[in-house]
Write a protein that holds these residues in place. Structure first.
Motif, PDB file in Angstrom:
ATOM      1  N   ARG A   1       0.669  -1.365  -0.128  1.00  0.00           N
ATOM      2  CA  ARG A   1      -0.048   0.010   0.044  1.00  0.00           C
ATOM      3  C   ARG A   1       0.755   1.233   0.191  1.00  0.00           C
ATOM      4  NH1 ARG A   1      -3.030   1.598   5.409  1.00  0.00           N
ATOM      5  NH2 ARG A   1      -0.749   2.168   5.682  1.00  0.00           N
ATOM      6  N   ASN A   2       1.987   1.279   0.780  1.00  0.00           N
ATOM      7  CA  ASN A   2       2.635   2.342   0.925  1.00  0.00           C
ATOM      8  C   ASN A   2       4.171   2.473   0.356  1.00  0.00           C
ATOM      9  OD1 ASN A   2       1.319   2.545   3.772  1.00  0.00           O
ATOM     10  ND2 ASN A   2       1.636   4.649   3.024  1.00  0.00           N
TER      11      ASN A   2
ATOM     12  N   PHE B   1       9.157   5.171   2.121  1.00  0.00           N
ATOM     13  CA  PHE B   1       7.772   4.823   1.728  1.00  0.00           C
ATOM     14  C   PHE B   1       7.169   6.089   1.095  1.00  0.00           C
ATOM     15  CE2 PHE B   1       7.447   7.103   5.665  1.00  0.00           C
ATOM     16  CZ  PHE B   1       6.190   7.802   5.501  1.00  0.00           C
ATOM     17  N   ASP B   2       5.982   5.629   0.447  1.00  0.00           N
ATOM     18  CA  ASP B   2       5.196   6.754  -0.163  1.00  0.00           C
ATOM     19  C   ASP B   2       3.661   7.030   0.582  1.00  0.00           C
ATOM     20  OD1 ASP B   2       7.207   6.988  -2.032  1.00  0.00           O
ATOM     21  OD2 ASP B   2       6.254   5.594  -3.388  1.00  0.00           O
ATOM     22  N   TYR B   3       3.418   8.140   0.917  1.00  0.00           N
ATOM     23  CA  TYR B   3       2.041   8.237   1.564  1.00  0.00           C
ATOM     24  C   TYR B   3       1.147   7.739   0.561  1.00  0.00           C
ATOM     25  CZ  TYR B   3       4.100  11.215   5.442  1.00  0.00           C
ATOM     26  OH  TYR B   3       4.626  11.280   6.320  1.00  0.00           O
ATOM     27  N   VAL B   4      -0.138   7.259   1.066  1.00  0.00           N
ATOM     28  CA  VAL B   4      -1.228   6.743   0.214  1.00  0.00           C
ATOM     29  C   VAL B   4      -1.570   7.949  -0.641  1.00  0.00           C
ATOM     30  CG1 VAL B   4      -3.657   6.092   0.314  1.00  0.00           C
ATOM     31  CG2 VAL B   4      -1.861   4.931   1.509  1.00  0.00           C
TER      32      VAL B   4
ATOM     33  N   SER C   1       2.256   4.447  -4.391  1.00  0.00           N
ATOM     34  CA  SER C   1       1.695   3.816  -3.437  1.00  0.00           C
ATOM     35  C   SER C   1       0.221   3.176  -4.149  1.00  0.00           C
ATOM     36  CB  SER C   1       0.935   4.612  -2.310  1.00  0.00           C
ATOM     37  OG  SER C   1       0.231   5.881  -2.742  1.00  0.00           O
TER      38      SER C   1
ATOM     39  N   TYR D   1      -2.383  10.697   7.490  1.00  0.00           N
ATOM     40  CA  TYR D   1      -0.980  10.273   6.943  1.00  0.00           C
ATOM     41  C   TYR D   1      -0.256   9.821   8.173  1.00  0.00           C
ATOM     42  CZ  TYR D   1      -2.742  13.068   3.227  1.00  0.00           C
ATOM     43  OH  TYR D   1      -3.388  13.592   2.179  1.00  0.00           O
TER      44      TYR D   1
ATOM     45  N   ASP E   1      -0.682   6.221   8.427  1.00  0.00           N
ATOM     46  CA  ASP E   1       0.185   5.300   7.559  1.00  0.00           C
ATOM     47  C   ASP E   1       1.736   5.119   8.180  1.00  0.00           C
ATOM     48  OD1 ASP E   1      -1.761   5.885   5.800  1.00  0.00           O
ATOM     49  OD2 ASP E   1      -0.215   6.761   4.300  1.00  0.00           O
TER      50      ASP E   1
END
Length: 271
Positions: free
Chosen positions: A10-11, A52-55, A60, A76, A79
């Motif tokens: 997801r992230n 990571f990437d935020y949703v 993501s 956020y 996450d």
């Protein structure tokens, strides 16, 4: 029970390096984990890095985006909490750029046992001017106009904002990279994140921050002035403020050697 595979997918979580100390690198608004590319090679030799990437950002899973959840920074922060729990991270040094400094504070309040310290790059708890006692840098009307520009001309908005964020001394390459990152973000997602970022006021969190915090502030920053850094430092009991001889809001991109040196010094690591 959190599902490791679903959260990491997801992230778009990436883990690199084999150091004893763990750094979680959290990107700012309109960006993704690629903005750390200038500091990762050096830092990964000494630390374990979690990116990571935020949703809604980068790679993501856009399908996981919820306007209700991500309309505030608490979404956020969730996450971050879920990533830390899923990977069972402890003694984390959370490196947050811009709005992610506040997101890291929110996460640390929920999982204080997992956060050892926070490293805040060009942080701001509030981008708004709120009377004479606090000048965050922007009048509400100016930010509303910026949001309206996102609706009218999203590409034009990205090309306008990128050089403002990067600073006047930045190369065309770096400005282009940031502009491309803005453009690659879904416009609906970007607008939700923009409102959560630029219209929020989290100054009340500052005295509640328990992990030691390093504030890295540019001497010239159109989004977070040195006065903002001094305001935060005065209200955060365990904070250290370093005003850097840098220009721009993305010093991890424009001055990576400086950021690496400050992180190493903070963590007691010789380069």
């Amino acid at each position: 029970m959190l599902n490791r595979t679903s959260i990491t997918a997801r992230n778009n979580v990436t883990v690199t390096g084999e150091g004893a100390k763990t750094l979680v690198l959290a990107h700012g608004f309109g960006c993704d984990q690629r903005v750390w590319q200038y500091v990762v090679p050096a830092l990964s030799k000494r630390y374990t890095l979690v990116l990571f990437d935020y949703v809604g950002s980068g790679r993501s899973q856009l399908s996981a985006f919820s306007q209700a959840r991500y309309a505030t920074l608490e979404g956020y922060a969730q996450d971050v909490v879920e990533i830390c729990k899923t990977l069972d991270l402890s003694d984390v040094h959370f490196v947050g750029h811009s709005v992610s400094a506040t997101i890291g504070q929110l996460a640390a309040l929920e999982i204080p046992e997992r956060i050892a310290s926070q490293i805040m790059i060009c942080p701001s708890p509030c981008f708004l001017n709120v009377g004479p006692e606090y000048q965050g840098g922007f009048e509400r009307a100016d930010l509303e106009e910026l949001i309206e520009l996102m609706d009218r001309n999203y590409i034009g908005w990205a090309h306008y904002l990128a050089p403002l964020v990067m600073g006047p001394e930045s190369s065309e390459q770096l400005i282009g990279e940031l502009s491309e990152s803005f453009c690659s973000t879904d416009p609906v997602v970007a607008k939700v994140f923009a409102r959560a970022t630029f219209f929020a006021d989290y100054r009340h969190l500052l005295p509640r921050v328990t992990p030691p915090a390093l504030l890295l502030q540019s001497q010239v920053d159109s989004l977070a002035s040195p006065a903002v850094g001094r305001y935060m430092h005065a209200r955060m009991p365990q904070s250290t403020l370093r005003e850097l001889p840098c220009v721009g809001h993305c010093t991890h991109m424009t001055h990576p050697e400086t950021i690496i040196r400050e992180i190493d010094a903070w963590l007691g690591q010789s380069s």
